[in-house]
Design a protein around this motif. Structure first.
Motif, short mmCIF file in Angstrom:
data_model
loop_
_atom_site.label_atom_id
_atom_site.label_comp_id
_atom_site.label_asym_id
_atom_site.label_seq_id
_atom_site.Cartn_x
_atom_site.Cartn_y
_atom_site.Cartn_z
N ARG A 380 0.82 -1.21 0.00
CA ARG A 380 0.00 0.00 0.00
C ARG A 380 0.86 1.27 0.00
O ARG A 380 0.40 2.33 -0.41
CB ARG A 380 -0.91 0.02 1.22
CG ARG A 380 -1.94 -1.10 1.29
CD ARG A 380 -2.73 -0.98 2.58
NE ARG A 380 -1.86 -1.02 3.77
CZ ARG A 380 -2.21 -0.54 4.96
NH1 ARG A 380 -3.38 0.04 5.13
NH2 ARG A 380 -1.36 -0.64 5.99
N TRP A 381 2.09 1.16 0.46
CA TRP A 381 2.96 2.33 0.61
C TRP A 381 3.91 2.51 -0.57
O TRP A 381 4.73 3.43 -0.57
CB TRP A 381 3.78 2.20 1.89
CG TRP A 381 2.97 2.30 3.15
CD1 TRP A 381 2.19 1.32 3.70
CD2 TRP A 381 2.85 3.44 4.00
NE1 TRP A 381 1.61 1.78 4.86
CE2 TRP A 381 1.99 3.08 5.07
CE3 TRP A 381 3.40 4.72 3.98
CZ2 TRP A 381 1.67 3.96 6.09
CZ3 TRP A 381 3.09 5.60 5.00
CH2 TRP A 381 2.22 5.23 6.04
N GLU A 382 3.82 1.67 -1.58
CA GLU A 382 4.80 1.73 -2.67
C GLU A 382 4.81 3.09 -3.36
O GLU A 382 5.88 3.66 -3.62
CB GLU A 382 4.53 0.64 -3.71
CG GLU A 382 5.54 0.66 -4.85
CD GLU A 382 5.36 -0.47 -5.84
OE1 GLU A 382 5.74 -0.28 -7.02
OE2 GLU A 382 4.84 -1.54 -5.46
N VAL A 386 8.24 5.32 -3.56
CA VAL A 386 8.87 5.61 -4.85
C VAL A 386 8.79 7.10 -5.15
O VAL A 386 9.73 7.69 -5.70
CB VAL A 386 8.21 4.77 -5.96
CG1 VAL A 386 8.74 5.18 -7.33
CG2 VAL A 386 8.47 3.28 -5.73
N ASP A 387 7.69 7.72 -4.76
CA ASP A 387 7.55 9.17 -4.98
C ASP A 387 8.65 9.93 -4.26
O ASP A 387 9.20 10.91 -4.79
CB ASP A 387 6.18 9.62 -4.49
CG ASP A 387 5.97 11.12 -4.62
OD1 ASP A 387 5.92 11.61 -5.75
OD2 ASP A 387 5.89 11.79 -3.57
N ARG A 388 8.99 9.53 -3.05
CA ARG A 388 10.06 10.21 -2.31
C ARG A 388 11.40 10.05 -3.03
O ARG A 388 12.20 11.00 -3.10
CB ARG A 388 10.13 9.67 -0.88
CG ARG A 388 8.99 10.18 -0.04
CD ARG A 388 8.91 9.51 1.33
NE ARG A 388 7.80 10.09 2.07
CZ ARG A 388 7.91 10.85 3.16
NH1 ARG A 388 9.10 11.10 3.66
NH2 ARG A 388 6.84 11.35 3.74
N MET A 420 11.93 1.27 -5.25
CA MET A 420 12.69 2.53 -5.31
C MET A 420 13.98 2.33 -6.09
O MET A 420 14.38 3.19 -6.89
CB MET A 420 12.98 3.01 -3.90
CG MET A 420 11.75 3.42 -3.11
SD MET A 420 12.05 3.49 -1.31
CE MET A 420 13.19 4.86 -1.21
N ALA A 421 14.65 1.21 -5.84
CA ALA A 421 15.89 0.93 -6.56
C ALA A 421 15.65 0.76 -8.05
O ALA A 421 16.41 1.27 -8.88
CB ALA A 421 16.55 -0.32 -5.96
#
Length: 963
Positions: A380-382, A386-388, A420-421
């Motif tokens: 749910r937090w992806e 990724v936005d950060r 994120m990577a």
């Protein structure tokens, strides 16, 4: 069905503009910084009528922007290291949610020429909801990240505009921002209106500037969001945006030689100014390289902090940090644990620092729940995670100083870090990735750990670390370079053991250095009721949950004064090493790329701390990584103990320091102090007043020294206790303080067993022991008269019983009159030294007042010891006082209060002079280590309970006889 509030959303605001580079544009910008109207509330669900243009805010107060509201009387700061100060129920937060409502009325400048206008928020903690002229614009999350909104259609020309913002302290984003710092809220970075041209606006510019270290050629490709020309006048470049340009010769950028080229990107309606640095980052044969040269990070971890402004830094604050880093041989900074203000990165480009840019992500508090619900591994937090990462990379992508991206800090492991990577590798393959907490290194390119022991670091250097269960991952990790993300916790007195780590980094190529934790103490300026200033830490603001002074763990004191630890670090990081080589000097260049032509080598000959001769060495140019033997000049004959000190200083001004700035130094012993003949001993006399031994008058009953010449004296007594250091208390390491206290070393009992008078000596036998045990220290004092004004003292200590722990220290304590306030000594100085610290100190003759000898750690603790002292005087400013010397060097501590008072104090303002000058002379001290968060004292620096001897001579000084 539960309805979440706007600040608990798990997706980025769709109204926000796409992330882009932070650009220096000639398009108009209107700063909205300054005084805003402000209202504080304890909840976030108050009415939003304040967003209306006609709202009357006359009852509100003023608050500066940028600022944190807690530092202006609204709510209170709170500090926790890992534990969240609210229940874990992601993404929900409590109803008790401190909230600040902001209003700013402004007019557009006459002739505001903008096809579009963006509202830019540089940093808002932790989430905000924005209205312009009564219409909602959008929301923000990501406290240390830029958010932009297109507000073109909401602005009014020729009439006042009203910008209204509601900021909440707690939001879903707070779960991603558990970053070992003060919880401080508000609009703490700038707010701007940014004009965008109607056509061909350069909304985004991306620079890729590479360097081929084999040929010296550079490559340049600048892409832009509109057709444009790229010009670099110094290189003769005039090319279309997007065009790949090859340059036969460029000067590369590095932290040692931060060569920048001024460039412009022009679309016809807008020009963006760039500073381009050519460098190529790669991992080659298992090593992290820039321009083909393996890096060695001599680094620090840096939070943004000021004792009055919190994280709302000025450019002057940022420049002060960069200059201090350069002046102390620091070449790298990890932006723990979030992207810094963009201006800081510009300064790193300009002055030269390698940067690890870290994402605004830490979920450390989920460790206390065994990582249940960790957002880093919750699908749910992806989007938010990724936005950060996207917003950091896009904002900062054009800085040559950034050589690594960090996914964040102490967030466990999980799918969202992998996402994120993936995004980062797709959009910026020019920089490798780092993340410390996933030790499998599944998603990164370098192996990183925190607070490893010296032995563990050496094992990694030898590729002999414990294997992973997954053979493929283990092989992949063993092929990676190692970077020590955090080590040498700089809390209070310390850190110790710096040299041992640096020796390993320089011995094993795989070990590419690391980052000391951390740059600055986060002490907030505060005052006692009677106006005495001190620096507050966790718990000083009434917090129920807090981690005390663990927030004060920096190399700088809160006012940016260097601590002894920073001075030691400068010595350890020296880029020039000088050592004896026969009758000459070996000069080794430890720079990565720079030669030594910018340095001047000055020598000084001193005997017994007094200058005899000086000059400048003729040192030929030495290329990076090379060394040369230099012949020393023919030195004049000296009397006494003599040293030659050679200092490498800047030969001319550099951008970061003036000519004469010391970069490195070395000290060579050239003559020993001859051993004087033993003086004749005078007789000991007994009378009704006591026992007279030379200038000393002793109590006949207990053998205590009561007068020394005309000075009243208390003591001496055997001193074993020291006010525990943060490393002794070790909140996150192996603590010795509770061991020492449980044994009773803080309240030893003293007994005189015998007072024996002989013709030429007074012998006092004592037993010093903790209560409730048969352990003891037998201390025998032998006093002899060496003249009418000289008194000899030999202290022999014999431990009794099986002592299972080291001693804090071992010495004798004298109480002298408080009129004796000046201290001169010949020994190591000018700063404090302990067995594994004090590397910055050299042997010399120094003078300080008793007040100046105290090191003002935010939390009072053992401090101020001077090591390897040959002699010292404690005088009244008129030459009267006491001189102490010994055949072997000893430790010296002089304080206006006893150790017990130092032990009880919570802040320096708790300490009051007690009417004495307390003189401690020691035969040894336990080391300092880094156990406040990391390894303890190395075996070589332990102080075991073992037989010891301290030989001293006390000389009563008369007026004018202080030398």
């Amino acid at each position: 069905m539960t309805v979440s509030a706007w600040y608990e959303a798990l997706s980025p605001c769709p109204a926000a503009r796409p992330a882009r580079a932070w650009c220096d544009s000639d398009a108009e910008t209107l700063s909205l910084d300054g005084l805003w109207r402000f209202r504080f509330a304890g909840r976030a669900d108050g009415p939003t009528d304040f967003a209306a243009t006609e709202f009357d805010d006359a009852a509100w107060t003023d608050l500066p922007v940028p600022a944190h509201w807690q530092l202006h009387g609204h709510g209170a700061p709170a500090y926790t290291n890992t534990r969240y100060p609210f229940p874990l129920d992601p993404p929900r937060v409590p109803d008790e949610n401190p909230t600040g409502d902001y209003r700013r009325v402004f007019d557009l400048p006459t002739g505001w020429a903008a096809g579009r206008t963006l509202l830019r928020l540089g940093g808002v903690d932790s989430a905000a909801r924005i209205w312009l002229n009564g219409t909602e614009v959008g929301q923000t999350t990501g406290s240390r990240l830029v958010t932009e909104f297109d507000v073109t259609d909401l602005l009014r020309s020729g009439a006042p505009n009203v910008l209204a913002i509601r900021v909440v302290q707690w939001s879903a984003g707070s779960y991603l921002e558990d970053q070992d710092m003060w919880w401080l809220s508000g609009i703490f970075r700038g707010v701007d209106l940014v004009a965008r041209p109607a056509e061909d606006a350069l909304d985004d510019v991306t620079v890729r500037a590479g360097y081929d270290h084999r040929t010296g050629a550079g490559t340049l490709r600048v892409t832009a969001s509109a057709p444009a020309r790229v010009r670099v006048p110094e290189l003769g470049v005039d090319a279309a945006a997007g065009e790949f340009v090859t340059l036969q010769h460029v000067e590369p950028w590095s932290a040692e030689s931060p060569r920048l080229y001024d460039a412009t990107v022009s679309s016809g309606t807008e020009t963006v100014r760039l500073r381009v640095g050519f460098r190529t980052v790669a991992i080659t044969d298992g090593l992290l390289t820039v321009n083909g040269q393996p890096l060695l990070f001599n680094g620090v971890n840096r939070h943004e902090f000021h004792p009055d402004r919190g994280r709302a830094l000025t450019e002057e604050d940022m420049l002060a940090d960069v200059l201090l880093m350069k002046q102390h041989n620091i070449n790298a900074v990890r932006t723990s644990h979030y992207p810094p203000h963009p201006r800081f990165l510009e300064l790193c480009d300009e002055y030269g620092l390698w940067v690890v840019d870290e994402c605004d992500l830490e979920t450390h508090g989920f460790w206390l729940a065994e990582w249940r619900g960790n957002p880093a591994d919750d699908a749910r937090w992806e989007q938010l995670c990724v936005d950060r990462m996207r917003r950091m990379v896009e904002r900062d992508k054009n800085h040559p100083s950034i050589v690594l991206w960090s996914l964040g800090n102490e967030s466990g492991s999980g799918r969202n870090l992998a996402a994120m990577a993936r995004w980062t590798r797709e959009h910026d393959p020019s920089r490798p990735l780092l993340y410390e907490r996933d030790w499998s290194c599944r998603d990164v390119d370098v192996y990183s750990r925190m607070y490893l022991t010296v032995a563990d670091v050496e094992a990694i250097g030898r590729a002999a670390e414990a294997p992973l269960a997954d053979a493929a991952l283990d092989a992949r990790r063993r092929a990676m370079p190692f970077i020590h993300a955090e080590y040498a916790h700089a809390m209070g007195n310390g850190p110790g053991n710096l040299r041992e780590y640096q020796d390993l980094y320089e011995k094993y190529p795989r070990l590419q250095g690391g980052f000391v934790w951390e740059w600055i103490d986060h002490g907030l300026r505060a005052s006692t009721a009677d106006g005495q200033e001190f620096y507050a830490y966790g718990g000083d603001f009434g917090e129920i949950e807090h981690d005390g002074n663990f927030v004060a763990d920096g190399l700088l004191f809160p006012d940016r004064t260097p601590s002894p630890g920073l001075l030691d670090l400068k010595k350890v990081f020296e880029p020039v090493r000088m050592s004896a080589d026969g009758d000459g000097l070996r000069v080794a260049n430890h720079y990565g790329v720079r030669d030594l032509a910018h340095l001047e080598f000055r020598w000084l000959l001193e005997a017994d701390g007094q200058e005899v001769a000086r000059g400048v060495l003729d040192v030929p140019d030495v290329t990076a990584g090379a060394s040369v033997r230099v012949t020393l000049p023919l030195l004049p004959q000296t009397r006494g103990e003599a040293f030659v000190t050679v200092r490498a200083v800047l030969a001319a001004d550099e951008p970061w320091a003036k000519a004469g700035q010391e970069v490195a130094w070395s000290q060579l012993a050239v003559a020993a102090d001859p051993i004087p003949p033993a003086p004749a001993r005078l007789r000991v006399h007994s009378s009704a007043d006591g026992i007279q031994v030379g200038p000393g008058l002793f109590d006949a009953r207990d053998g205590r020294l009561r007068h020394l010449g005309g000075f009243a004296v208390a003591g001496p007594t055997l001193q074993v206790w020291r006010a525990p250091t943060d490393n002794d208390r070790a909140p996150h390491g192996e603590a010795l303080e509770p061991v020492w206290r449980s044994l009773g070393l803080d309240h030893l009992r003293h007994r005189v067993d015998a007072v024996e008078v002989a013709d030429e000596a007074l012998v006092v036998r004592t037993r010093v022991a903790p209560v409730g045990t048969d352990l003891a220290l037998l201390a025998t004092y032998t006093w002899t008269a060496l003249g009418d004004d000289r008194l000899g003292l030999a202290v022999a200590v014999e431990p009794v019983g099986p002592w299972a722990c080291p001693l804090p220290m071992l010495g004798v304590l004298f109480g002298l009159p408080d009129t004796l306030t000046g201290v001169e000594w010949f020994g190591r100085g000018p700063g404090e030294s302990y067995p594994d610290t004090g590397l910055a100190n050299r042997v010399g003759r120094f003078y300080r007042t008793v007040t100046d000898l105290q090191t003002p750690y935010v939390f009072p603790q053992e401090n101020g010891r001077r090591a390897a002292v040959r002699w010292a005087t404690v005088t009244d400013g008129q030459g009267a006082g006491v001189r102490v010397s010994g055949p072997a060097p000893f430790g010296l501590t002089v304080r206006p209060w006893r150790t017990e008072a130092l032990d009880r104090a919570a802040h320096p303002t708790d300490l009051r002079p007690d009417g004495h000058t307390w003189l401690t002379l020691d035969a040894g001290h336990h080391g300092i280590g880094s156990a406040s968060c990391g390894p303890g004292v190395l075996p070589a620096y332990l102080l075991p309970a073992a037989p010891a001897r301290l030989d001293l001579e006390l000389h009563v000084l008369g007026q004018g006889d202080a030398g």
